[in-house]
Motif scaffolding. Structure first.
Motif, PDB file in Angstrom:
ATOM      1  N   CYS A 147      29.820  57.704  19.942  1.00  0.00           N
ATOM      2  CA  CYS A 147      29.691  57.934  18.502  1.00  0.00           C
ATOM      3  C   CYS A 147      29.937  56.633  17.738  1.00  0.00           C
ATOM      4  CB  CYS A 147      30.677  59.007  18.071  1.00  0.00           C
ATOM      5  SG  CYS A 147      30.558  59.466  16.339  1.00  0.00           S
ATOM      6  N   LYS A 148      30.958  55.920  18.131  1.00  0.00           N
ATOM      7  CA  LYS A 148      31.335  54.672  17.463  1.00  0.00           C
ATOM      8  C   LYS A 148      30.232  53.621  17.550  1.00  0.00           C
ATOM      9  CE  LYS A 148      35.167  51.359  17.423  1.00  0.00           C
ATOM     10  NZ  LYS A 148      36.492  51.057  18.018  1.00  0.00           N
ATOM     11  N   TYR A 149      29.534  53.566  18.670  1.00  0.00           N
ATOM     12  CA  TYR A 149      28.554  52.506  18.901  1.00  0.00           C
ATOM     13  C   TYR A 149      27.099  52.975  18.911  1.00  0.00           C
ATOM     14  CZ  TYR A 149      32.588  49.646  19.897  1.00  0.00           C
ATOM     15  OH  TYR A 149      33.773  48.960  19.769  1.00  0.00           O
ATOM     16  N   ALA A 150      26.837  54.239  18.611  1.00  0.00           N
ATOM     17  CA  ALA A 150      25.466  54.768  18.664  1.00  0.00           C
ATOM     18  C   ALA A 150      24.516  53.987  17.770  1.00  0.00           C
ATOM     19  CB  ALA A 150      25.453  56.248  18.287  1.00  0.00           C
ATOM     20  N   LYS A 151      24.945  53.705  16.557  1.00  0.00           N
ATOM     21  CA  LYS A 151      24.069  52.983  15.626  1.00  0.00           C
ATOM     22  C   LYS A 151      23.761  51.584  16.149  1.00  0.00           C
ATOM     23  CE  LYS A 151      23.515  51.952  10.737  1.00  0.00           C
ATOM     24  NZ  LYS A 151      24.056  52.135   9.397  1.00  0.00           N
ATOM     25  N   ASP A 152      24.783  50.878  16.640  1.00  0.00           N
ATOM     26  CA  ASP A 152      24.578  49.535  17.187  1.00  0.00           C
ATOM     27  C   ASP A 152      23.652  49.549  18.400  1.00  0.00           C
ATOM     28  OD1 ASP A 152      26.316  48.547  15.262  1.00  0.00           O
ATOM     29  OD2 ASP A 152      28.039  48.505  16.619  1.00  0.00           O
ATOM     30  N   MET A 153      23.735  50.616  19.196  1.00  0.00           N
ATOM     31  CA  MET A 153      22.901  50.733  20.396  1.00  0.00           C
ATOM     32  C   MET A 153      21.508  51.239  20.074  1.00  0.00           C
ATOM     33  SD  MET A 153      25.409  52.478  23.155  1.00  0.00           S
ATOM     34  CE  MET A 153      27.079  51.951  23.405  1.00  0.00           C
ATOM     35  N   GLY A 154      21.325  51.750  18.851  1.00  0.00           N
ATOM     36  CA  GLY A 154      20.022  52.283  18.462  1.00  0.00           C
ATOM     37  C   GLY A 154      19.690  53.599  19.137  1.00  0.00           C
ATOM     38  N   ILE A 155      20.717  54.420  19.382  1.00  0.00           N
ATOM     39  CA  ILE A 155      20.495  55.699  20.062  1.00  0.00           C
ATOM     40  C   ILE A 155      20.802  56.858  19.121  1.00  0.00           C
ATOM     41  CG2 ILE A 155      20.968  54.791  22.365  1.00  0.00           C
ATOM     42  CD1 ILE A 155      23.787  56.099  22.137  1.00  0.00           C
ATOM     43  N   GLU A 156      20.222  58.005  19.443  1.00  0.00           N
ATOM     44  CA  GLU A 156      20.535  59.251  18.757  1.00  0.00           C
ATOM     45  C   GLU A 156      21.475  60.025  19.671  1.00  0.00           C
ATOM     46  OE1 GLU A 156      18.282  63.332  17.389  1.00  0.00           O
ATOM     47  OE2 GLU A 156      17.133  61.459  17.387  1.00  0.00           O
ATOM     48  N   LEU A 157      22.577  60.496  19.127  1.00  0.00           N
ATOM     49  CA  LEU A 157      23.623  61.117  19.931  1.00  0.00           C
ATOM     50  C   LEU A 157      23.748  62.604  19.644  1.00  0.00           C
ATOM     51  CD1 LEU A 157      26.027  60.561  21.894  1.00  0.00           C
ATOM     52  CD2 LEU A 157      27.425  60.182  19.858  1.00  0.00           C
ATOM     53  N   CYS A 158      23.958  63.374  20.709  1.00  0.00           N
ATOM     54  CA  CYS A 158      24.323  64.777  20.574  1.00  0.00           C
ATOM     55  C   CYS A 158      25.345  65.087  21.658  1.00  0.00           C
ATOM     56  CB  CYS A 158      23.112  65.702  20.663  1.00  0.00           C
ATOM     57  SG  CYS A 158      22.348  65.794  22.288  1.00  0.00           S
ATOM     58  N   ALA A 159      25.929  66.261  21.601  1.00  0.00           N
ATOM     59  CA  ALA A 159      26.937  66.655  22.581  1.00  0.00           C
ATOM     60  C   ALA A 159      26.637  68.054  23.087  1.00  0.00           C
ATOM     61  CB  ALA A 159      28.325  66.613  21.954  1.00  0.00           C
ATOM     62  N   ALA A 160      27.063  68.313  24.306  1.00  0.00           N
ATOM     63  CA  ALA A 160      26.981  69.651  24.901  1.00  0.00           C
ATOM     64  C   ALA A 160      28.393  70.028  25.329  1.00  0.00           C
ATOM     65  CB  ALA A 160      26.041  69.661  26.099  1.00  0.00           C
TER      66      ALA A 160
END
Length: 88
Positions: free
Chosen positions: A46-59
């Motif tokens: 979550c902290k680095y998702a924007k920097d990594m350019g990824i879209e994050l979700c959780a299960a």
């Protein structure tokens, strides 16, 4: 404590890069039970998702082996994701 947190962040980012765990534009889903290890993993992504350019979700993975404690963990995961704006 801050030195420890910085070291964990550095180790996480190093592992992501070394093992090419994510690529920009990917959608990443983190399985979480509410335990310390999976919550830390979710927090770091979550902290680095924007920097990594990824879209994050959780299960949420509710193992069903610890009764009420396991259900409380699932409620914690739900609240964490809602507060952080993570799709669950």
């Amino acid at each position: 404590m801050k030195k420890t947190a910085a070291a964990v962040d550095k180790a996480f980012l190093s592992a992501v890069k070394k093992y090419k765990l994510v690529s920009p534009g990917e959608k990443i889903c983190v399985a979480v039970s509410g335990g310390a290890d999976s919550m830390l993993l979710l927090h770091l992504f979550c902290k680095y998702a924007k920097d990594m350019g990824i879209e994050l979700c959780a299960a949420n993975v509710e193992h069903g082996i610890r009764g009420e404690a396991s259900l409380a963990d699932s409620a914690f995961v739900t609240g964490f994701c809602a507060d952080a704006g993570i799709k669950l």
